[in-house]
Design a protein around this motif. Structure first.
Motif, short mmCIF file in Angstrom:
data_model
loop_
_atom_site.label_atom_id
_atom_site.label_comp_id
_atom_site.label_asym_id
_atom_site.label_seq_id
_atom_site.Cartn_x
_atom_site.Cartn_y
_atom_site.Cartn_z
N ALA A 140 0.83 -1.21 0.00
CA ALA A 140 0.00 0.00 0.00
C ALA A 140 0.86 1.26 0.00
N ASP A 141 1.93 1.26 0.79
CA ASP A 141 2.82 2.42 0.82
C ASP A 141 3.55 2.60 -0.51
N THR A 142 3.91 1.47 -1.14
CA THR A 142 4.53 1.54 -2.46
C THR A 142 3.57 2.17 -3.47
N ASP A 143 2.33 1.69 -3.47
CA ASP A 143 1.33 2.21 -4.40
C ASP A 143 1.09 3.69 -4.18
N ALA A 144 0.98 4.09 -2.90
CA ALA A 144 0.70 5.50 -2.60
C ALA A 144 1.83 6.39 -3.09
N TYR A 145 3.07 5.94 -2.92
CA TYR A 145 4.21 6.73 -3.38
C TYR A 145 4.19 6.84 -4.89
#
Length: 231
Positions: A182-187
């Motif tokens: 999720a953090d990868t996608d958000a970035y």
């Protein structure tokens, strides 16, 4: 292949099953942060089907003043890994070959980067960040997502030091794989092709996250992967 003789200085247990081996720098030996090398056990009997050489990332930067590799030694393991775990000790010698590879940051081309590490794949990023702490680039913002499903993270204390010395570095140690993704996608959704993306993990992780990022619109030429050799 030529091997430079080097002496073990110290062995550090990083997690329940990963260990760092710190060694002297041979005379004339140089390397760049993010590179890897072949390491050779010398004088130890190994299983006939095993080999005495493995490739590991040089987890230290030249600024550390030593050579270091870190590897996971899980069960079952080879006689090479068993020698590292049970026989090798400070004062013993190993061989290290000339360094290879060009895994690196590119602050001249980008003003930000996302660093993705899975498990023991953190080793090249540890080297790069140690070197970067000595000479950070103005205006270059780094975000590190370091994932381990067991919640065991190597280099205890190093991350707190970096937070103090590199203010533009956002470090997230993640034990939840869904949070990692999720953090990868958000970035990627927030920064897209204004950033570079460095991925360090198993071949499967590198492929999966490259596909994930390109699926979110990140151009493949903004993605750099480092294949983790230290199984």
């Amino acid at each position: 292949m030529k091997f430079f003789p080097t002496t073990v200085i110290k062995i550090v247990q990083e997690t329940s099953d990963s260990y760092s081996f710190l060694l002297e720098i041979p005379a004339g030996y140089t390397w760049k942060a993010g590179q890897h090398a072949a390491w050779q056990l010398q004088g130890y009997p190994l299983d006939p089907q095993d080999r005495d050489t493995r490739i590991f990332t040089i987890a230290s930067a030249p600024e550390d003043g030593c050579l270091m590799f870190t590897t996971r030694i899980a069960e079952p393991h080879t006689s090479f890994k068993d020698t590292l775990l049970r026989r090798l000790k400070p004062g013993d010698t190993m061989g290290v070959a000339a360094p290879l590879g060009s895994f690196a940051f590119h602050p001249g081309a980008y003003d930000k980067a996302l660093l993705l590490a899975g498990g023991i794949g953190i080793t090249p990023l540890r080297s790069l960040l140690r070197a970067y702490a000595e000479a950070p680039a103005a205006g270059y913002a780094l975000t590190l997502l370091y994932s381990d499903d067991r919640g065991e993270f190597a280099y205890n204390g190093f991350w707190d030091e970096l937070k103090q010395t590199v203010p533009a570095l956002d470090i997230r140690l993640l034990a939840d794989r869904d949070k990692f993704m999720a953090d990868t996608d958000a970035y990627a959704k927030g920064h897209g092709n204004t950033a570079e993306y460095l991925i360090a993990g198993s071949p499967g992780m590198n492929r999966a996250f490259t596909e994930r990022l390109t699926g979110l619109g990140v151009s493949a030429d903004h993605i750099v992967t480092d294949v983790f050799h230290g199984y």
